[in-house]
Design a protein around this motif. Structure first.
Motif, mmCIF file in Angstrom:
data_model
loop_
_atom_site.group_PDB
_atom_site.id
_atom_site.type_symbol
_atom_site.label_atom_id
_atom_site.label_comp_id
_atom_site.label_asym_id
_atom_site.label_seq_id
_atom_site.Cartn_x
_atom_site.Cartn_y
_atom_site.Cartn_z
ATOM 1 N N ALA A 35 0.948 -1.244 0.178
ATOM 2 C CA ALA A 35 -0.068 0.050 -0.009
ATOM 3 C C ALA A 35 0.818 1.272 -0.171
ATOM 4 O O ALA A 35 0.737 2.159 -0.739
ATOM 5 C CB ALA A 35 -0.808 0.195 1.127
ATOM 6 N N ASN A 91 2.256 1.545 -3.397
ATOM 7 C CA ASN A 91 1.179 2.215 -4.333
ATOM 8 C C ASN A 91 0.895 3.632 -3.972
ATOM 9 O O ASN A 91 0.821 4.505 -4.988
ATOM 10 C CB ASN A 91 -0.201 1.434 -4.027
ATOM 11 N N VAL A 143 -2.080 1.517 -11.329
ATOM 12 C CA VAL A 143 -2.841 1.089 -10.296
ATOM 13 C C VAL A 143 -4.227 0.967 -10.788
ATOM 14 O O VAL A 143 -4.383 1.738 -11.641
ATOM 15 C CB VAL A 143 -2.862 1.774 -8.810
ATOM 16 N N THR A 180 -7.975 1.162 -6.127
ATOM 17 C CA THR A 180 -6.771 1.623 -5.187
ATOM 18 C C THR A 180 -6.380 3.052 -5.327
ATOM 19 O O THR A 180 -6.301 3.477 -4.264
ATOM 20 C CB THR A 180 -5.494 0.854 -6.017
ATOM 21 N N HIS A 183 -6.802 5.406 -1.558
ATOM 22 C CA HIS A 183 -5.863 6.181 -1.187
ATOM 23 C C HIS A 183 -6.287 7.679 -1.100
ATOM 24 O O HIS A 183 -6.097 8.239 -0.118
ATOM 25 C CB HIS A 183 -4.386 6.241 -2.022
#
Lengths: 197, 197
Positions: free
Chosen positions: B15, B18, B47, B51, B55
Motif C-alpha cells: 500500500a 502504491n 494502479v 486503489t 488512497h
C-alpha cells in the motif's frame, strides 16, 4: 457541474424579489458573521431553505452571485472617479476607493476565496480591471510606471495585493486600519521606477 | 468532510508503494497534461481506480498529497542554500531557486489552486516560508528592505507574486521564459527603499 439557471428576466416577480433578498442577506449576514451558514442566510433573508436552495443549490453559487452583486454596486462608485492627472495620484485614488469597497465586503470576499477558484474570482472582476488596466498603461507611456513589466502583470499584482490584504486581515496578520497604507506603499514601490515623490 | 486517513506508517508495504507511485505519477502526469483526470493518473501509476480512490477519495486530497511531496523535495534544495551576505542578493537567489521548483511543478500548483483554498495552500508552505521570513527580517534590520511594512506582509507578497506568476503562465498572459525576471523585479521594487543597486 454547472446548474442551468433561468435568466433573471425569466423569473416571476416573487422569485426575483426572493433572489434579491437572498443576495442582499448574504452580504449583510457575512459582514456580521463571516462563518454564517446557508441556513443563517435563509433566515436573514426571511425565505425557507427550499427557496434558498432552489435559487442557489450550492454555497459556491450563492457566493458568486453575492460577489457579482457587490462588484456591480462597486462599479457605480468607481465609474464616478476621474482618473486623470498624475498616474501615481490616480492609482492611489482608484486603489483606495477599490479597497474601501473590498473592505466593506471583506468577509464575503474571504468566503468566496474559500469556495471559488482564483481564476473565477478574477473573471468576475473583468469590468473593474479594465479601468485599472487603462491607467497602468497610461502611467507606463508617461514614464511614471515601470515599462519593463507587462501591464497585464501590473494588473495581476494589483489584484493579488488587494485580495491578499483581505485574507491577511481575516487571518489576523494585518491591522485593518493599516491595510490601505500597506496596499498603496506596496503597489507604488513595485510599479514606480524610483522617481516617485 | 475530512476523510480519516491511516498514518503512512500504518500502511502495508504494498500500500505504501502504491501510494508513493500515485503521488509520483500525479506530478509527472500533470507536468505533461495539466488537465489529466484521476483515471489518467491511475493508469500512469499502474494502479486500478479502486486503489487510487482508496488512497485519495477526492481530487483535492490527491493534489494536496502531491503538493506536499513536491514541497518536501523542494525543501531539500532550498535548505542547501546559504542565504548570507547582501539581503537583496540572497533574496534573489532564494526566490530564483524557489521559482525553479514552482516552475517544475507549475501544472500541479495551478491544478491545486483550482481545488484547494488559498489558505490551505499557504499552510502547506509553512516550512519553506520560515526561511524567507528570516531573510526578510534580516534585510529590514540591515536597512536594505523597507521596514515600514510588516515582515508577514512582505512574506505574503512573495508568496502571492510567485504563485500568481504560475497562474499567469497557465492563462497565457506571461512568458515562462520571462517569469523569473518579472518576479525578481517586482519583489525588489516592492521591498527595497530606492537605494537598490
Amino acid at each position: 457541474m454547472a446548474v442551468e439557471e433561468r435568466p433573471k428576466g425569466g423569473l416571476r416577480a416573487d422569485a426575483r424579489r426572493n433572489r434579491a433578498a437572498i443576495v442582499a442577506a448574504t452580504i449583510e449576514t457575512l459582514r456580521r458573521t463571516p462563518e454564517a451558514s446557508m441556513i443563517d442566510i435563509a433566515a436573514a433573508a426571511r425565505v425557507g431553505r427550499m427557496t434558498l436552495y432552489g435559487h442557489f443549490p450550492t454555497r459556491a453559487e450563492l457566493l458568486e452571485a453575492a460577489l457579482t452583486h457587490a462588484l456591480e454596486r462597486g462599479e457605480q462608485t468607481l465609474g464616478a472617479l476621474e482618473p486623470e492627472g498624475d498616474p501615481r495620484a490616480a492609482l492611489v485614488q482608484l486603489v483606495e476607493s477599490s479597497w474601501q469597497l473590498v473592505d466593506d465586503s471583506r468577509a464575503l470576499l474571504v468566503a468566496a476565496q474559500k469556495e471559488l477558484a482564483p481564476a473565477r474570482i478574477r473573471e468576475l472582476h473583468v469590468r473593474s480591471e479594465a479601468r485599472v488596466r487603462e491607467l497602468l498603461g497610461r502611467g507606463q507611456r508617461e514614464g511614471v510606471f515601470r515599462a519593463d513589466l507587462p501591464v497585464s502583470w501590473l494588473l495581476t499584482v494589483t489584484h493579488l495585493v488587494m485580495h491578499g490584504a483581505a485574507d491577511e486581515i481575516a487571518a489576523g496578520r494585518l491591522d485593518p486600519g493599516d491595510a490601505s497604507r500597506v496596499i498603496r506603499e506596496t503597489l507604488l514601490g513595485a510599479f514606480t521606477t524610483g522617481n516617485a515623490a
